[in-house]
Design an enzyme around this catalytic site. Structure first.
Site, PDB file in Angstrom:
ATOM      1  CB  ALA A   8      -1.111   0.084   1.343  1.00 15.92           C
ATOM      2  CB  CYS A   9       2.271   3.668  -2.619  1.00 16.89           C
ATOM      3  SG  CYS A   9       1.042   3.670  -3.591  1.00 16.89           S
ATOM      4  CB  THR A  10       1.213   8.124  -0.062  1.00 13.45           C
ATOM      5  OG1 THR A  10       2.126   8.374  -1.334  1.00 13.45           O
ATOM      6  CG2 THR A  10       2.186   7.833   1.052  1.00 13.45           C
ATOM      7  N   GLY A  12      -1.752   4.870  -3.565  1.00 14.28           N
ATOM      8  CA  GLY A  12      -2.653   3.647  -3.878  1.00 14.28           C
ATOM      9  C   GLY A  12      -2.454   3.332  -5.477  1.00 14.28           C
ATOM     10  CB  THR A  16      -0.100  -0.215  -4.321  1.00 12.56           C
ATOM     11  OG1 THR A  16      -0.368   1.042  -3.310  1.00 12.56           O
ATOM     12  CG2 THR A  16      -0.861  -1.098  -3.761  1.00 12.56           C
TER      13      THR A  16
END
Length: 97
Positions: A8-10, A12, A16
């Site tokens: 999960a990245c900032t 998304g 990700t």
């Protein structure tokens, strides 16, 4: 080894899915079983089940944001890294196990 992972990245979006792909590719190339859940702009995809966790030896959390259901992984040995690290060095992450 049987691995479960969440990415999960900032935002998304791209990172990700890039992290999920890199972890899965490397783990499978080494003969490991892996299931990667993504928590991105489209919500939770490929959700890890209770059965997946029960069968797992290791959890990798490649996350830059808080994720839903993090408590699911408490019974497992867990490695937590940034999404960028999972993209650049999946080998090093899995070697930590």
């Amino acid at each position: 080894m049987n691995i479960v992972a969440v990415t999960a990245c900032t935002t998304g979006i791209a990172h990700t899915y890039m992290a999920a792909e890199k972890l899965a590719e490397f783990a499978q190339s080494q003969g490991h079983e892996i299931k990667v859940e993504t928590q991105g702009a489209l919500g939770i995809e490929n959700e890890i089940t209770v059965e997946d966790i029960a069968a797992a030896d290791l959890a990798i959390l490649a996350i830059d944001v808080e994720i839903q259901g993090i408590e699911r992984f408490e019974p497992l040995k867990t490695i937590k890294v940034a999404v960028g690290e999972a993209i650049k060095d999946p080998e090093g992450i899995i070697a930590q196990a």
